[in-house]
Design a protein around this motif. Sequence first.
Motif, PDB file in Angstrom:
ATOM      1  N   GLU A 102     -59.783 -64.034 -13.674  1.00  0.00           N
ATOM      2  CA  GLU A 102     -59.828 -62.577 -13.592  1.00  0.00           C
ATOM      3  C   GLU A 102     -58.555 -62.025 -12.971  1.00  0.00           C
ATOM      4  O   GLU A 102     -57.990 -61.046 -13.439  1.00  0.00           O
ATOM      5  N   LYS A 103     -58.126 -62.684 -11.920  1.00  0.00           N
ATOM      6  CA  LYS A 103     -56.887 -62.243 -11.272  1.00  0.00           C
ATOM      7  C   LYS A 103     -55.720 -62.291 -12.247  1.00  0.00           C
ATOM      8  O   LYS A 103     -54.932 -61.358 -12.362  1.00  0.00           O
ATOM      9  N   VAL A 104     -55.626 -63.418 -12.947  1.00  0.00           N
ATOM     10  CA  VAL A 104     -54.517 -63.579 -13.883  1.00  0.00           C
ATOM     11  C   VAL A 104     -54.525 -62.470 -14.925  1.00  0.00           C
ATOM     12  O   VAL A 104     -53.500 -61.859 -15.227  1.00  0.00           O
ATOM     13  N   VAL A 105     -55.720 -62.207 -15.466  1.00  0.00           N
ATOM     14  CA  VAL A 105     -55.811 -61.171 -16.491  1.00  0.00           C
ATOM     15  C   VAL A 105     -55.360 -59.827 -15.927  1.00  0.00           C
ATOM     16  O   VAL A 105     -54.615 -59.086 -16.571  1.00  0.00           O
ATOM     17  N   ASN A 106     -55.797 -59.535 -14.735  1.00  0.00           N
ATOM     18  CA  ASN A 106     -55.392 -58.267 -14.139  1.00  0.00           C
ATOM     19  C   ASN A 106     -53.880 -58.172 -13.989  1.00  0.00           C
ATOM     20  O   ASN A 106     -53.276 -57.160 -14.329  1.00  0.00           O
ATOM     21  N   ILE A 107     -53.315 -59.245 -13.493  1.00  0.00           N
ATOM     22  CA  ILE A 107     -51.862 -59.242 -13.314  1.00  0.00           C
ATOM     23  C   ILE A 107     -51.153 -59.091 -14.653  1.00  0.00           C
ATOM     24  O   ILE A 107     -50.204 -58.324 -14.803  1.00  0.00           O
ATOM     25  N   MET A 108     -51.668 -59.826 -15.638  1.00  0.00           N
ATOM     26  CA  MET A 108     -51.058 -59.726 -16.955  1.00  0.00           C
ATOM     27  C   MET A 108     -51.115 -58.305 -17.477  1.00  0.00           C
ATOM     28  O   MET A 108     -50.145 -57.791 -18.039  1.00  0.00           O
ATOM     29  N   ASN A 109     -52.258 -57.682 -17.363  1.00  0.00           N
ATOM     30  CA  ASN A 109     -52.378 -56.324 -17.896  1.00  0.00           C
ATOM     31  C   ASN A 109     -51.469 -55.339 -17.173  1.00  0.00           C
ATOM     32  O   ASN A 109     -50.984 -54.379 -17.755  1.00  0.00           O
ATOM     33  N   GLU A 110     -51.239 -55.601 -15.891  1.00  0.00           N
ATOM     34  CA  GLU A 110     -50.304 -54.739 -15.147  1.00  0.00           C
ATOM     35  C   GLU A 110     -48.876 -54.943 -15.626  1.00  0.00           C
ATOM     36  O   GLU A 110     -48.145 -53.995 -15.884  1.00  0.00           O
ATOM     37  N   ARG A 111     -48.502 -56.234 -15.706  1.00  0.00           N
ATOM     38  CA  ARG A 111     -47.090 -56.575 -15.901  1.00  0.00           C
ATOM     39  C   ARG A 111     -46.659 -56.667 -17.353  1.00  0.00           C
ATOM     40  O   ARG A 111     -45.480 -56.549 -17.642  1.00  0.00           O
ATOM     41  N   LEU A 112     -47.595 -56.951 -18.222  1.00  0.00           N
ATOM     42  CA  LEU A 112     -47.174 -57.267 -19.593  1.00  0.00           C
ATOM     43  C   LEU A 112     -47.452 -56.157 -20.595  1.00  0.00           C
ATOM     44  O   LEU A 112     -47.125 -56.272 -21.765  1.00  0.00           O
ATOM     45  N   ARG A 113     -48.043 -55.102 -20.133  1.00  0.00           N
ATOM     46  CA  ARG A 113     -48.311 -54.016 -21.060  1.00  0.00           C
ATOM     47  C   ARG A 113     -47.000 -53.508 -21.645  1.00  0.00           C
ATOM     48  O   ARG A 113     -45.997 -53.378 -20.941  1.00  0.00           O
ATOM     49  N   ASP A 114     -47.024 -53.253 -22.950  1.00  0.00           N
ATOM     50  CA  ASP A 114     -45.861 -52.744 -23.690  1.00  0.00           C
ATOM     51  C   ASP A 114     -44.728 -53.754 -23.838  1.00  0.00           C
ATOM     52  O   ASP A 114     -43.640 -53.393 -24.285  1.00  0.00           O
ATOM     53  N   VAL A 115     -44.994 -54.998 -23.498  1.00  0.00           N
ATOM     54  CA  VAL A 115     -44.005 -56.036 -23.800  1.00  0.00           C
ATOM     55  C   VAL A 115     -44.199 -56.446 -25.266  1.00  0.00           C
ATOM     56  O   VAL A 115     -45.327 -56.606 -25.721  1.00  0.00           O
ATOM     57  N   PRO A 116     -43.101 -56.576 -26.028  1.00  0.00           N
ATOM     58  CA  PRO A 116     -43.238 -56.993 -27.424  1.00  0.00           C
ATOM     59  C   PRO A 116     -43.951 -58.345 -27.508  1.00  0.00           C
ATOM     60  O   PRO A 116     -43.654 -59.246 -26.724  1.00  0.00           O
ATOM     61  N   LEU A 117     -44.875 -58.461 -28.446  1.00  0.00           N
ATOM     62  CA  LEU A 117     -45.656 -59.693 -28.561  1.00  0.00           C
ATOM     63  C   LEU A 117     -44.759 -60.913 -28.654  1.00  0.00           C
ATOM     64  O   LEU A 117     -45.060 -61.971 -28.139  1.00  0.00           O
ATOM     65  N   ILE A 118     -43.630 -60.722 -29.310  1.00  0.00           N
ATOM     66  CA  ILE A 118     -42.791 -61.876 -29.587  1.00  0.00           C
ATOM     67  C   ILE A 118     -42.158 -62.463 -28.321  1.00  0.00           C
ATOM     68  O   ILE A 118     -41.926 -63.660 -28.212  1.00  0.00           O
ATOM     69  N   SER A 119     -41.933 -61.604 -27.342  1.00  0.00           N
ATOM     70  CA  SER A 119     -41.310 -62.109 -26.122  1.00  0.00           C
ATOM     71  C   SER A 119     -42.322 -62.251 -24.990  1.00  0.00           C
ATOM     72  O   SER A 119     -41.966 -62.331 -23.815  1.00  0.00           O
TER      73      SER A 119
END
Lengths: 346, 346
Positions: free
Chosen positions: A175-192
Amino acid sequence: MLTERQLFILQLLINDYIQTAEPVGSRTISKREDVTFSSATIRNELADLEEMGYIEKTHSSSGRVPSEKGYRFYVDHLLSPPLLSKKDVNNIHSLFAERMVEVEKVIQQSAGILSELTQYTSIILGPEVFETRLRQIQIIPLSKDTAVVILVADSGHVENRTMKIPPSVSMSDIEKVVNIMNERLRDVPLISLKSTMMKEMATVLKKHIENYNQVNTMLESLFLYTNAEKVYYGGKTNILTQPEFKDIDKVRLLLNTFEQDEVMYNVLRPEKNGIEVKIGQENDLEAMQHCSIVTADYFIEGKRMGSIALLGPTRMEYHRSMSILGFLANDLTKTLTDRYQSFKHW
Amino acid sequence: MLTERQLFILQLLINDYIQTAEPVGSRTISKREDVTFSSATIRNELADLEEMGYIEKTHSSSGRVPSEKGYRFYVDHLLSPPLLSKKDVNNIHSLFAERMVEVEKVIQQSAGILSELTQYTSIILGPEVFETRLRQIQIIPLSKDTAVVILVADSGHVENRTMKIPPSVSMSDIEKVVNIMNERLRDVPLISLKSTMMKEMATVLKKHIENYNQVNTMLESLFLYTNAEKVYYGGKTNILTQPEFKDIDKVRLLLNTFEQDEVMYNVLRPEKNGIEVKIGQENDLEAMQHCSIVTADYFIEGKRMGSIALLGPTRMEYHRSMSILGFLANDLTKTLTDRYQSFKHW
DNA sequence: ATTTAGCACTCAGTACCTTAGAGTGCTAAC
DNA sequence: GTTAGCACTCTAAGGTACTGAGTGCTAAAT
């Protein structure tokens, strides 16, 4: 250099051959209304055209057939500005009038209409993940050691993978990881996604997560394959109706190639912009040496997103195919750009 | 009734024809080591078998070819208990040894190995939504008027649809709906999602949601189509290598049928349990009147979930096909049941 | 009463020939 | 430079003859 009359005759010959698939003789050409000179004259001209390599004989006393060089010349120099019948235009417009919500459907329908209009096989390379960005990531547990990971892109595209969870990683870690990912990775191009994750998240993760190493390998395996773009087809078997595909082995070779997405993927990556035509041997693939491919690109906000293509025999209606393809690529670009703009940074 | 010797001769003839695809003459049969009687005797027996309809001539002085009635008899009465070579068994086992996480992949691989082992075309009907149950539902907004709906089933299967949101429905409404759905619809079979939702949720929704009507039509449109099971193929073009498929038109008809999921879906729904064989005209589809299909079912916890099938010419290696298919269906059943049990009610 | 050998017969497939027709290249006249 | 005319070439289609695989029937052998 070719004379006016030679150009004219070459054009007539290719047009005729595209329609009939039969070698064209001097008399056939001379019988046309707009031809004022005799068959003997035409014979002389044909002999010259043959010497220059634009046309060929199938046997010593046969009519002439365009060579690949001939088709190339025809495509490059003899095509008048594209003109589409109203019927075709309407057909295409009615497709986009519907305003479908799902990109997949827009593309599938486009493939369908292309093959219907031309009786060739249409191939469309789906939008590149290149420019689509992550909207949200979710991990949903399935059992004590497996979970589904779902990535939603801003284009509406959804990807999902099933994943094993190492026993040492707890649910709350995830759960923590998912939260962090959603904070940090939003709007990052899928490819990178993978590289960004490794760079940006490493430190944060180390701080919050106990089993950093396990989590890390888990995440790495998750992004191991970047899913290639999907390839869509319309009228896969249309090409079988062409007389040049009577030979079952040719057909098998070609259809097998269709099944290999990675291969087709390369076929459709255009080398230059705009509408491109590859004739016969100009294709690298053995299976396609008897085919021609017309490709066009479509764009979202000016960025190339994918290609649409028509595959036919070398004796192909280049003119019509190019027109239809160009037109549809244009409509597709408009539709997708509209769609994308309403999603962007929302 | 057939005599022992007639049975024997019929069996030899069919075995020979399956191998060679050539009409079998009396001399060919008499030359076999285990045949003690002369070609003349065989001619008499063949004449009798023909009169009874088990074999046919292609022309008045040709050897004999099995009729469909002959194949049917062969399949029903002349097959000895299935026996698989160790090689085949190992091949199949090594497939399941990998313990892949995703059902999709298990099935795709199964299709591949089936077609490789047999050189026929394999067709697999993916697990029915029938028994898979909703694990979680999510709605993720894409823009002010569109959102992606994601359904995750307990099998790990993920479905997604893009949806228009009526302007009168607010984001908080949607959140409420999703919460209610996740409370009330968890573990409901996907197939009855719509009816359950309409029944169970109507009252609750009316209580909590303002725009009940709009929300309701939105939800209705969402579950409009129950997605049919996916159809997987292996060796789609294998059948083209069979001499009986020299005719391009037959091939086209068949390949076109492959593209129509709904049609294939019906082809694969077996009428009875166990391994079923449909020979030639016994198939309803015109495209398949020159083919035979062997189907077997696979199960999860005793419930039928889908079918696996092999498609070949009527002159098919029925024995081997049935053995391989039965064996793989069995392994598939075990693997999926194991998998499912670890997910169930977790 | 079966089984078998023998023989006349049938038919697909192949090879070979002939003919018709479409087309060419060349030459000589326009 | 253009064209009419003619000899020549090659394919496609049709006809004939031959071969080989296979059958059905009959009469002899078991």
